[in-house]
Design a protein around this motif. Sequence first.
Motif, PDB file in Angstrom:
ATOM      1  N   ALA A  18      27.697  44.185  -1.306  1.00  0.00           N
ATOM      2  CA  ALA A  18      27.351  45.021  -2.452  1.00  0.00           C
ATOM      3  C   ALA A  18      26.506  44.193  -3.415  1.00  0.00           C
ATOM      4  O   ALA A  18      26.795  43.019  -3.657  1.00  0.00           O
ATOM      5  N   VAL A  19      25.464  44.813  -3.940  1.00  0.00           N
ATOM      6  CA  VAL A  19      24.547  44.138  -4.851  1.00  0.00           C
ATOM      7  C   VAL A  19      24.297  45.050  -6.043  1.00  0.00           C
ATOM      8  O   VAL A  19      24.080  46.253  -5.874  1.00  0.00           O
ATOM      9  N   ASP A  20      24.302  44.474  -7.226  1.00  0.00           N
ATOM     10  CA  ASP A  20      23.959  45.224  -8.427  1.00  0.00           C
ATOM     11  C   ASP A  20      22.464  45.534  -8.384  1.00  0.00           C
ATOM     12  O   ASP A  20      21.649  44.650  -8.092  1.00  0.00           O
ATOM     13  N   ALA A  21      22.097  46.756  -8.678  1.00  0.00           N
ATOM     14  CA  ALA A  21      20.689  47.173  -8.608  1.00  0.00           C
ATOM     15  C   ALA A  21      19.792  46.316  -9.498  1.00  0.00           C
ATOM     16  O   ALA A  21      18.623  46.096  -9.174  1.00  0.00           O
ATOM     17  N   ALA A  22      20.330  45.800 -10.589  1.00  0.00           N
ATOM     18  CA  ALA A  22      19.539  44.964 -11.491  1.00  0.00           C
ATOM     19  C   ALA A  22      19.155  43.637 -10.846  1.00  0.00           C
ATOM     20  O   ALA A  22      18.244  42.953 -11.317  1.00  0.00           O
ATOM     21  N   GLN A  23      19.806  43.255  -9.762  1.00  0.00           N
ATOM     22  CA  GLN A  23      19.529  41.990  -9.084  1.00  0.00           C
ATOM     23  C   GLN A  23      18.530  42.124  -7.938  1.00  0.00           C
ATOM     24  O   GLN A  23      18.218  41.135  -7.278  1.00  0.00           O
ATOM     25  N   LEU A  24      18.036  43.328  -7.700  1.00  0.00           N
ATOM     26  CA  LEU A  24      17.119  43.529  -6.580  1.00  0.00           C
ATOM     27  C   LEU A  24      15.701  43.087  -6.934  1.00  0.00           C
ATOM     28  O   LEU A  24      15.201  43.387  -8.015  1.00  0.00           O
ATOM     29  N   PRO A  25      15.040  42.403  -6.011  1.00  0.00           N
ATOM     30  CA  PRO A  25      13.641  42.044  -6.238  1.00  0.00           C
ATOM     31  C   PRO A  25      12.754  43.262  -6.012  1.00  0.00           C
ATOM     32  O   PRO A  25      13.182  44.257  -5.428  1.00  0.00           O
ATOM     33  N   ASP A  26      11.493  43.158  -6.454  1.00  0.00           N
ATOM     34  CA  ASP A  26      10.572  44.248  -6.124  1.00  0.00           C
ATOM     35  C   ASP A  26      10.237  44.149  -4.638  1.00  0.00           C
ATOM     36  O   ASP A  26      10.545  43.150  -3.977  1.00  0.00           O
ATOM     37  N   ALA A  27       9.631  45.180  -4.113  1.00  0.00           N
ATOM     38  CA  ALA A  27       9.375  45.265  -2.669  1.00  0.00           C
ATOM     39  C   ALA A  27       8.510  44.106  -2.169  1.00  0.00           C
ATOM     40  O   ALA A  27       8.740  43.590  -1.073  1.00  0.00           O
ATOM     41  N   LEU A  28       7.551  43.675  -2.947  1.00  0.00           N
ATOM     42  CA  LEU A  28       6.669  42.590  -2.515  1.00  0.00           C
ATOM     43  C   LEU A  28       7.431  41.263  -2.410  1.00  0.00           C
ATOM     44  O   LEU A  28       7.306  40.539  -1.415  1.00  0.00           O
ATOM     45  N   ASP A  29       8.240  40.941  -3.416  1.00  0.00           N
ATOM     46  CA  ASP A  29       9.034  39.708  -3.363  1.00  0.00           C
ATOM     47  C   ASP A  29      10.067  39.770  -2.248  1.00  0.00           C
ATOM     48  O   ASP A  29      10.335  38.765  -1.589  1.00  0.00           O
ATOM     49  N   ALA A  30      10.632  40.942  -2.022  1.00  0.00           N
ATOM     50  CA  ALA A  30      11.607  41.113  -0.946  1.00  0.00           C
ATOM     51  C   ALA A  30      10.944  40.879   0.408  1.00  0.00           C
ATOM     52  O   ALA A  30      11.480  40.167   1.255  1.00  0.00           O
ATOM     53  N   ARG A  31       9.785  41.459   0.604  1.00  0.00           N
ATOM     54  CA  ARG A  31       9.060  41.277   1.867  1.00  0.00           C
ATOM     55  C   ARG A  31       8.690  39.812   2.080  1.00  0.00           C
ATOM     56  O   ARG A  31       8.800  39.279   3.188  1.00  0.00           O
ATOM     57  N   ARG A  32       8.280  39.155   1.004  1.00  0.00           N
ATOM     58  CA  ARG A  32       7.912  37.739   1.090  1.00  0.00           C
ATOM     59  C   ARG A  32       9.118  36.909   1.547  1.00  0.00           C
ATOM     60  O   ARG A  32       8.985  36.068   2.433  1.00  0.00           O
ATOM     61  N   TRP A  33      10.298  37.173   0.968  1.00  0.00           N
ATOM     62  CA  TRP A  33      11.495  36.426   1.357  1.00  0.00           C
ATOM     63  C   TRP A  33      11.821  36.662   2.832  1.00  0.00           C
ATOM     64  O   TRP A  33      12.104  35.725   3.573  1.00  0.00           O
ATOM     65  N   LEU A  34      11.765  37.917   3.257  1.00  0.00           N
ATOM     66  CA  LEU A  34      12.057  38.249   4.653  1.00  0.00           C
ATOM     67  C   LEU A  34      11.059  37.594   5.603  1.00  0.00           C
ATOM     68  O   LEU A  34      11.444  37.051   6.640  1.00  0.00           O
ATOM     69  N   ASP A  35       9.779  37.622   5.255  1.00  0.00           N
ATOM     70  CA  ASP A  35       8.751  36.991   6.095  1.00  0.00           C
ATOM     71  C   ASP A  35       8.977  35.487   6.206  1.00  0.00           C
ATOM     72  O   ASP A  35       8.891  34.913   7.300  1.00  0.00           O
ATOM     73  N   GLU A  36       9.264  34.847   5.074  1.00  0.00           N
ATOM     74  CA  GLU A  36       9.491  33.404   5.080  1.00  0.00           C
ATOM     75  C   GLU A  36      10.727  33.036   5.896  1.00  0.00           C
ATOM     76  O   GLU A  36      10.719  32.062   6.649  1.00  0.00           O
ATOM     77  N   GLU A  37      11.791  33.817   5.762  1.00  0.00           N
ATOM     78  CA  GLU A  37      13.021  33.544   6.498  1.00  0.00           C
ATOM     79  C   GLU A  37      12.801  33.771   7.999  1.00  0.00           C
ATOM     80  O   GLU A  37      13.279  33.001   8.831  1.00  0.00           O
ATOM     81  N   ALA A  62      19.048  39.598  11.106  1.00  0.00           N
ATOM     82  CA  ALA A  62      20.506  39.763  11.041  1.00  0.00           C
ATOM     83  C   ALA A  62      21.156  39.173  12.282  1.00  0.00           C
ATOM     84  O   ALA A  62      22.182  38.482  12.196  1.00  0.00           O
ATOM     85  N   GLN A  63      20.552  39.410  13.424  1.00  0.00           N
ATOM     86  CA  GLN A  63      21.082  38.874  14.681  1.00  0.00           C
ATOM     87  C   GLN A  63      21.013  37.350  14.687  1.00  0.00           C
ATOM     88  O   GLN A  63      21.950  36.676  15.108  1.00  0.00           O
ATOM     89  N   GLU A  64      19.918  36.803  14.226  1.00  0.00           N
ATOM     90  CA  GLU A  64      19.726  35.355  14.196  1.00  0.00           C
ATOM     91  C   GLU A  64      20.705  34.682  13.236  1.00  0.00           C
ATOM     92  O   GLU A  64      21.268  33.637  13.547  1.00  0.00           O
ATOM     93  N   ILE A  65      20.911  35.267  12.075  1.00  0.00           N
ATOM     94  CA  ILE A  65      21.842  34.697  11.095  1.00  0.00           C
ATOM     95  C   ILE A  65      23.263  34.777  11.627  1.00  0.00           C
ATOM     96  O   ILE A  65      24.017  33.816  11.535  1.00  0.00           O
ATOM     97  N   GLY A  66      23.614  35.921  12.184  1.00  0.00           N
ATOM     98  CA  GLY A  66      24.925  36.096  12.803  1.00  0.00           C
ATOM     99  C   GLY A  66      26.077  36.140  11.812  1.00  0.00           C
ATOM    100  O   GLY A  66      25.913  35.802  10.644  1.00  0.00           O
ATOM    101  N   PRO A  67      27.244  36.552  12.292  1.00  0.00           N
ATOM    102  CA  PRO A  67      28.409  36.658  11.414  1.00  0.00           C
ATOM    103  C   PRO A  67      28.760  35.338  10.727  1.00  0.00           C
ATOM    104  O   PRO A  67      29.107  35.321   9.541  1.00  0.00           O
ATOM    105  N   ALA A  68      28.660  34.239  11.435  1.00  0.00           N
ATOM    106  CA  ALA A  68      28.987  32.940  10.841  1.00  0.00           C
ATOM    107  C   ALA A  68      28.014  32.587   9.717  1.00  0.00           C
ATOM    108  O   ALA A  68      28.416  32.053   8.683  1.00  0.00           O
ATOM    109  N   GLY A  69      26.751  32.900   9.906  1.00  0.00           N
ATOM    110  CA  GLY A  69      25.752  32.623   8.875  1.00  0.00           C
ATOM    111  C   GLY A  69      25.978  33.427   7.619  1.00  0.00           C
ATOM    112  O   GLY A  69      25.749  32.948   6.500  1.00  0.00           O
TER     113      GLY A  69
END
Length: 102
Positions: A18-37, A62-69
Motif C-alpha cells: 500500500a502506498v499513499d497517493a501523495a508519495q507517487l512519482p509522476d509517470a515520467l519519473d516512474a518510467r525512468r525508475w523502472l527502465d533503470e532497474e 517482479a519475477q526478477e526481484i522475487g519474493p525474497a527481494g
Amino acid sequence: MRHDLLIQFDDQTTVEIAVDAAQLPDALDARRWLDEEFTRRECEPLRPSGKLLTADKLLVLAQEIGPAGFADEALRLAFARAVLGQLQRPAVTINLQTMKVS
C-alpha cells in the motif's frame, strides 16, 4: 488516498503493498525508475522481437526481484511507487502465474 499493488507469484506467495497517493512519482519519473532497474538487473524482454511493453517490463522485473527481494522494504516501496505512478491507477495486480497486469 491509498493506492495498492498486489503481486501474485503463485497460489501461496503474494506480496501486497500500500502506498499513499501523495508519495507517487509522476509517470515520467516512474518510467525512468523502472527502465533503470530493468537495465541494472540485466532483464531480458519477454518477446522474441525485443519489443518491450510496459506490462512486460513489470512482469519481468517482479519475477526478477522475487519474493525474497520484496522483503527489502525500500525496494518494495520503490517498485510499488514506480508501478502505480507509471500506470496511474489506484490498484494494480501483477499476476506472474497468468503473466498479466490488471
